[in-house]
Design an enzyme around this catalytic site. Structure first.
Site, PDB file in Angstrom:
ATOM      1  N   SER A 185      -0.888  -0.798  -8.827  1.00  0.00           N
ATOM      2  CA  SER A 185      -1.918  -0.900  -7.788  1.00  0.00           C
ATOM      3  C   SER A 185      -3.270  -0.584  -8.406  1.00  0.00           C
ATOM      4  CB  SER A 185      -1.586   0.039  -6.615  1.00  0.00           C
ATOM      5  OG  SER A 185      -2.483  -0.157  -5.550  1.00  0.00           O
ATOM      6  N   THR A 186      -3.960   0.436  -7.927  1.00  0.00           N
ATOM      7  CA  THR A 186      -5.302   0.755  -8.416  1.00  0.00           C
ATOM      8  C   THR A 186      -5.300   0.940  -9.935  1.00  0.00           C
ATOM      9  OG1 THR A 186      -5.670   1.948  -6.341  1.00  0.00           O
ATOM     10  CG2 THR A 186      -7.291   2.267  -8.094  1.00  0.00           C
ATOM     11  N   HIS A 211      -0.888  -4.873  -6.346  1.00  0.00           N
ATOM     12  CA  HIS A 211      -1.605  -4.909  -5.073  1.00  0.00           C
ATOM     13  C   HIS A 211      -2.967  -5.578  -5.253  1.00  0.00           C
ATOM     14  CE1 HIS A 211       0.811  -1.090  -3.778  1.00  0.00           C
ATOM     15  NE2 HIS A 211       1.515  -2.197  -3.646  1.00  0.00           N
ATOM     16  N   MET A 305      -2.532   4.242  -6.380  1.00  0.00           N
ATOM     17  CA  MET A 305      -2.600   5.260  -5.341  1.00  0.00           C
ATOM     18  C   MET A 305      -1.523   5.006  -4.295  1.00  0.00           C
ATOM     19  SD  MET A 305      -4.082   7.955  -4.166  1.00  0.00           S
ATOM     20  CE  MET A 305      -5.512   8.036  -5.258  1.00  0.00           C
ATOM     21  N   ASP A 308       4.008   3.393  -2.761  1.00  0.00           N
ATOM     22  CA  ASP A 308       4.762   2.144  -2.820  1.00  0.00           C
ATOM     23  C   ASP A 308       5.479   2.017  -4.165  1.00  0.00           C
ATOM     24  OD1 ASP A 308       5.726  -0.336  -2.007  1.00  0.00           O
ATOM     25  OD2 ASP A 308       4.012  -1.409  -2.853  1.00  0.00           O
TER      26      ASP A 308
END
Length: 363
Positions: A185-186, A211, A305, A308
């Site tokens: 993600s991030t 993401h 972050m 998930d």
């Protein structure tokens, strides 16, 4: 004593945007807060450097892209080489699939917000809580910068002479029975590009859930396909077959699963609601690996972050797959990997080079 503790926790924010209206709207959002303070604003990066002499550097930037004197990407690259600082891009130029958005994330931007060209006041009213959350998350990120970043517009396909000799010299590997599943993600755009540069030719099939908003995943896949010397990369499509040397990226608006069809594994895309607040969701991918691939699965949960992917990785582990997390030292945001570690869902926590070594050597 309380004042000293509070000061230590204060997030220092700097706004760079050529619109006085935009800078004023950000002040309306952050001025009432006790944990975030705007230490300075500037209409362009050149003027910002003058302000830094008085204020010092912030903990987080909010940065526009198109500005006079110096554009935001040039500034992001310049500041990244000196002292990487978590940066949120807020610009009208980060439209769906734009190269500016991909370049910004590759240069270390931790988040991106599309700024409209009209109804600015309504936009900021609607995004108030989102901006606050993004700044707080960004302040926890470990910003990094990859040297020798090339903007998409500067080069189409890199000649192998431009790839590091350590990567070029690697030998082709015999086929593996393993399927590699990765969630991020991030910070994932930058992290995945760095990780994949270490891969050897004919590496095991790799599927990735990152993401990203709809439209951006296709541009991201195209960019990776241009710069990676050992891999073919594409945005996943329904029915795509998992093949050696291929990396498939989940589309930004669909969940991605891996299913078995005879002796082959292939992609199934699902259009149902968000899972763990995301679509695509890492948990969806990992659970399909646990169910349909089992002991031949290898899972990696990278920077990001939230949580998930953690429970899905545990399901993979319980199904006999090998499971790993990116270590805290190399993570831009040690959120998702930490959740997996806390759940005892991983065999080990590894650096990017160690992760690449496992991918290159699994059989």
């Amino acid at each position: 004593m309380k004042m000293m503790i509070w000061s230590f926790l204060m997030i220092k924010l700097f706004i760079i945007d050529d619109s006085a209206l935009v800078r004023n709207e950000f002040k309306k959002i952050f001025d009432p807060l006790k944990d975030i303070t705007i230490i300075g604003t500037a209409p362009n990066p050149v003027d910002a450097f003058e302000v830094f002499k008085r204020t010092g550097l912030p903990d987080v930037f909010i940065l526009d892209i198109e500005m006079p004197k110096m554009d935001g990407l040039t500034f992001l690259e310049m500041i990244g080489k000196q002292k990487p600082i978590p940066t949120i891009i807020c610009s009208t130029l980060v439209t769906r699939g734009s190269s500016s958005a991909i370049d910004a994330m590759r240069m270390g931007a931790v988040d991106i917000v599309l700024k409209p060209t009209s109804n600015i006041n309504q936009f900021f009213g609607d995004k108030n809580d989102e901006f606050i959350s993004k700044v707080r998350i960004a302040a926890k990120a470990h910003a990094t910068f990859i040297q020798n970043i090339r903007r998409t517009s500067e080069s189409k396909i890199l000649d192998t002479k431009q790839v590091s000799s350590s990567v070029k010299a690697t030998r082709s590997l015999p086929p593996s029975k393993k399927i590699i599943a990765i969630g991020a993600s991030t910070g994932g755009v930058q992290t995945l590009e760095e990780l994949f540069m270490y891969l050897q030719p004919n590496h095991p099939p790799i599927i990735v859930t990152q993401h990203m908003p709809v439209g951006f995943t296709a541009s991201f896949a195209e960019r990776l396909d241009q710069v990676l010397p050992a891999s073919h990369v594409k945005e996943a499509a329904e029915g795509d077959i998992l093949m050696h040397g291929r990396i498939l990226i989940a589309p930004g608006d669909l969940h991605m699963e891996v299913i078995k069809n005879g002796f082959q594994y292939q992609i199934a895309l699902k259009n149902y609601p968000k899972v763990n607040s995301h679509k695509p969701s890492v948990n969806v991918l990992f659970r399909s690996i646990a169910k349909n691939v089992g002991i031949f699965g290898v899972g990696f949960l990278l920077t990001g972050m939230g949580d998930d992917g953690a429970t899905g990785l545990l399901e993979m582990k319980n199904a006999g797959a090998a499971t790993y997390a990116q270590d805290e030292q190399s993570c831009i945001v040690y959120g998702m990997p930490k959740k997996a570690v806390d759940l005892d869902a991983v065999k080990d926590s590894l650096s990017l080079k160690e992760i690449a070594n496992i991918i290159n050597t699994v059989r």
